[in-house]
Scaffold this motif. Structure first.
Motif, short mmCIF file in Angstrom:
data_model
loop_
_atom_site.label_atom_id
_atom_site.label_comp_id
_atom_site.label_asym_id
_atom_site.label_seq_id
_atom_site.Cartn_x
_atom_site.Cartn_y
_atom_site.Cartn_z
N UNK A 64 5.52 -25.61 -11.88
CA UNK A 64 5.96 -24.98 -13.13
C UNK A 64 7.45 -24.67 -13.10
N UNK A 65 7.95 -24.23 -11.93
CA UNK A 65 9.38 -23.95 -11.79
C UNK A 65 10.19 -25.23 -11.98
N UNK A 66 9.77 -26.33 -11.34
CA UNK A 66 10.49 -27.59 -11.47
C UNK A 66 10.46 -28.08 -12.91
N UNK A 252 7.44 -20.58 -5.29
CA UNK A 252 5.99 -20.78 -5.35
C UNK A 252 5.19 -19.50 -5.18
N UNK A 253 5.87 -18.35 -5.14
CA UNK A 253 5.19 -17.10 -4.78
C UNK A 253 4.54 -16.42 -5.98
N UNK A 254 3.26 -16.13 -5.85
CA UNK A 254 2.52 -15.36 -6.85
C UNK A 254 2.63 -13.89 -6.47
N UNK A 255 3.33 -13.12 -7.28
CA UNK A 255 3.58 -11.71 -6.96
C UNK A 255 3.55 -10.87 -8.23
N UNK A 256 3.15 -9.63 -8.09
CA UNK A 256 3.16 -8.70 -9.23
C UNK A 256 4.53 -8.07 -9.44
N UNK A 257 5.44 -8.25 -8.47
CA UNK A 257 6.76 -7.65 -8.57
C UNK A 257 7.70 -8.62 -9.28
N UNK A 262 7.57 -16.10 -8.76
CA UNK A 262 8.13 -17.45 -8.68
C UNK A 262 9.17 -17.66 -9.78
N UNK A 263 10.31 -18.26 -9.40
CA UNK A 263 11.36 -18.49 -10.39
C UNK A 263 12.54 -19.23 -9.79
N UNK A 264 13.61 -19.26 -10.56
CA UNK A 264 14.83 -19.94 -10.13
C UNK A 264 16.01 -19.30 -10.84
N UNK A 265 17.22 -19.62 -10.38
CA UNK A 265 18.45 -19.10 -10.97
C UNK A 265 19.21 -20.23 -11.66
N UNK A 277 34.41 -18.55 -14.73
CA UNK A 277 33.34 -17.73 -15.31
C UNK A 277 32.00 -18.25 -14.77
N UNK A 278 31.24 -17.36 -14.16
CA UNK A 278 29.94 -17.71 -13.60
C UNK A 278 28.88 -16.87 -14.32
N UNK A 279 27.99 -17.55 -15.04
CA UNK A 279 26.92 -16.88 -15.76
C UNK A 279 25.60 -17.14 -15.05
N UNK A 280 24.90 -16.08 -14.68
CA UNK A 280 23.61 -16.17 -14.00
C UNK A 280 22.49 -15.82 -14.98
N UNK A 281 21.49 -16.68 -15.07
CA UNK A 281 20.27 -16.40 -15.82
C UNK A 281 19.09 -16.57 -14.88
N UNK A 282 18.31 -15.52 -14.72
CA UNK A 282 17.12 -15.58 -13.87
C UNK A 282 15.91 -15.97 -14.70
N UNK A 283 15.27 -17.05 -14.30
CA UNK A 283 14.05 -17.52 -14.95
C UNK A 283 12.88 -17.23 -14.02
N UNK A 284 11.86 -16.50 -14.53
CA UNK A 284 10.73 -16.11 -13.69
C UNK A 284 9.41 -16.42 -14.40
N UNK A 285 8.37 -16.55 -13.61
CA UNK A 285 7.04 -16.79 -14.14
C UNK A 285 6.60 -15.58 -14.96
N UNK A 286 6.05 -15.84 -16.13
CA UNK A 286 5.49 -14.74 -16.92
C UNK A 286 4.30 -14.12 -16.19
N UNK A 287 4.06 -12.81 -16.40
CA UNK A 287 2.92 -12.17 -15.72
C UNK A 287 1.59 -12.86 -15.98
N UNK A 288 1.44 -13.44 -17.17
CA UNK A 288 0.20 -14.14 -17.50
C UNK A 288 0.12 -15.52 -16.87
N UNK A 289 1.25 -15.99 -16.31
CA UNK A 289 1.26 -17.29 -15.67
C UNK A 289 1.43 -18.45 -16.60
N UNK A 290 1.70 -18.19 -17.88
CA UNK A 290 1.82 -19.26 -18.87
C UNK A 290 3.28 -19.63 -19.12
N UNK A 291 3.92 -20.19 -18.11
CA UNK A 291 5.31 -20.59 -18.26
C UNK A 291 6.28 -19.55 -17.73
#
Length: 305
Positions: A64-66, A252-257, A262-265, A277-291
């Motif tokens: 899903x991350x890829x 690949x980590x399934x975590x409640x925190x 699971x995610x990427x930068x 200029x460096x802009x960081x956006x953190x993309x993380x798995x939704x709690x429901x696991x749907x994207x």
């Protein structure tokens, strides 16, 4: 001291260079593991995987991350280590196939799991040479994307049972400092598995020569340092240098925190007058696991050296 560069986009590049930073994928290992491969630290690691890690590091989350990375069209994917669990030859082969199938050109540095034992380079990590240095002597290596220079550092060394520390070494640290000085004027992005800062991981997982590496970064300068290993999405600085130090959660980590899901930068880099200029956006798995979803965003302006 031999220093070489390789351009990934030598002539034309977009005004904004997007780098996808991910780490600690821990691809599922090929099973069963041969008995001869367990006469060392791997036996303990296999027990840990069987009773713990396999229930939390899920291949579907890495996929899903890829897929989310592909939808954001990065110019480059930067992987900061631990693509495998045990550093076995079949895992190295699977890792090479995974790297070849990514949706953008990729670079990687090894992690402690990729170098769990003293497996000779030619039998293991050499399979990843198209995405990093051809051998240990050529670390740190450099890849260029227009004005951005990525510098891959190898902190992975075999360690005793229950330890997962890293070490860069004097030769590599000196080479890193020389590269950073020669690349002044570029946006210098350093890739390393173990964070060069105390407190982000326990001592047994730390970078043993963090002080020397930090001194080299402080003296020669860098615009950004990316790391893995902690499984935490973090944003701090290299102590005493003010250089942004960005950690990635495990892909690949399934975590409640939220900081460990699971995610990427996504890192967007552009030049604005005499600054990067460096802009960081953190993309993380939704709690429901749907994207995945955007969790945080942050920006830095780093003077052009």
């Amino acid at each position: 001291m031999r220093i070489g560069y390789e351009n990934l986009m030598p002539e034309s590049f977009p005004p904004v260079v997007r780098i996808a930073h991910l780490s600690d994928v821990h691809l599922p290992p090929p099973l069963p593991v041969a008995a001869g491969d367990l006469m060392n630290k791997r036996a303990l690691s296999l027990l840990s995987w069987h009773f713990n890690r396999r229930h939390h590091h899920l291949a579907a989350l890495g996929d899903a991350v890829v897929a989310d990375i592909a939808a954001h069209h990065p110019a480059l994917i930067a992987m900061t280590g631990d693509l495998t669990n045990f550093g076995l030859i079949p895992e190295m082969e699977a890792g090479a196939a995974w790297l070849a199938g990514l949706p953008a050109p990729a670079v990687i540095v090894p992690g402690n799991h990729d170098r769990m034992t003293g497996l000779p380079w030619a039998k293991g990590l050499a399979l990843w040479s198209p995405w990093m240095a051809p051998d240990e002597a050529h670390f740190p290596y450099v890849r260029r994307i227009g004005p951005v220079a990525l510098i891959g550092v190898n902190s992975a060394v075999p360690s005793p049972p229950f330890m997962a520390y890293g070490r860069v070494g004097a030769r590599q640290t000196a080479r890193l400092a020389a590269l950073l000085r020669r690349l002044r004027g570029s946006c210098r992005v350093v890739l390393i598995h173990h964070p060069p800062r105390t407190g982000l991981v326990p001592w047994r997982k730390s970078l043993l020569d963090s002080r020397a590496v930090t001194a080299a970064l402080k003296a020669a300068g860098a615009e950004l340092v990316l790391h893995g290993h902690s499984h935490d999405a973090s944003a701090s600085t290299v102590r005493g240098a003010g250089i942004p130090l960005i950690g990635s959660a495990s892909a690949s980590l399934d975590s409640s925190k939220p900081g460990r899901r699971a995610g990427w930068n996504a890192l967007d880099i552009r030049r604005e007058d005499e600054a990067w200029r460096i802009d960081l956006t953190r993309r993380v798995l939704r709690p429901a696991g749907d994207g995945l979803e955007t969790l945080t965003q942050r920006s830095w302006l780093r003077p052009v050296s």
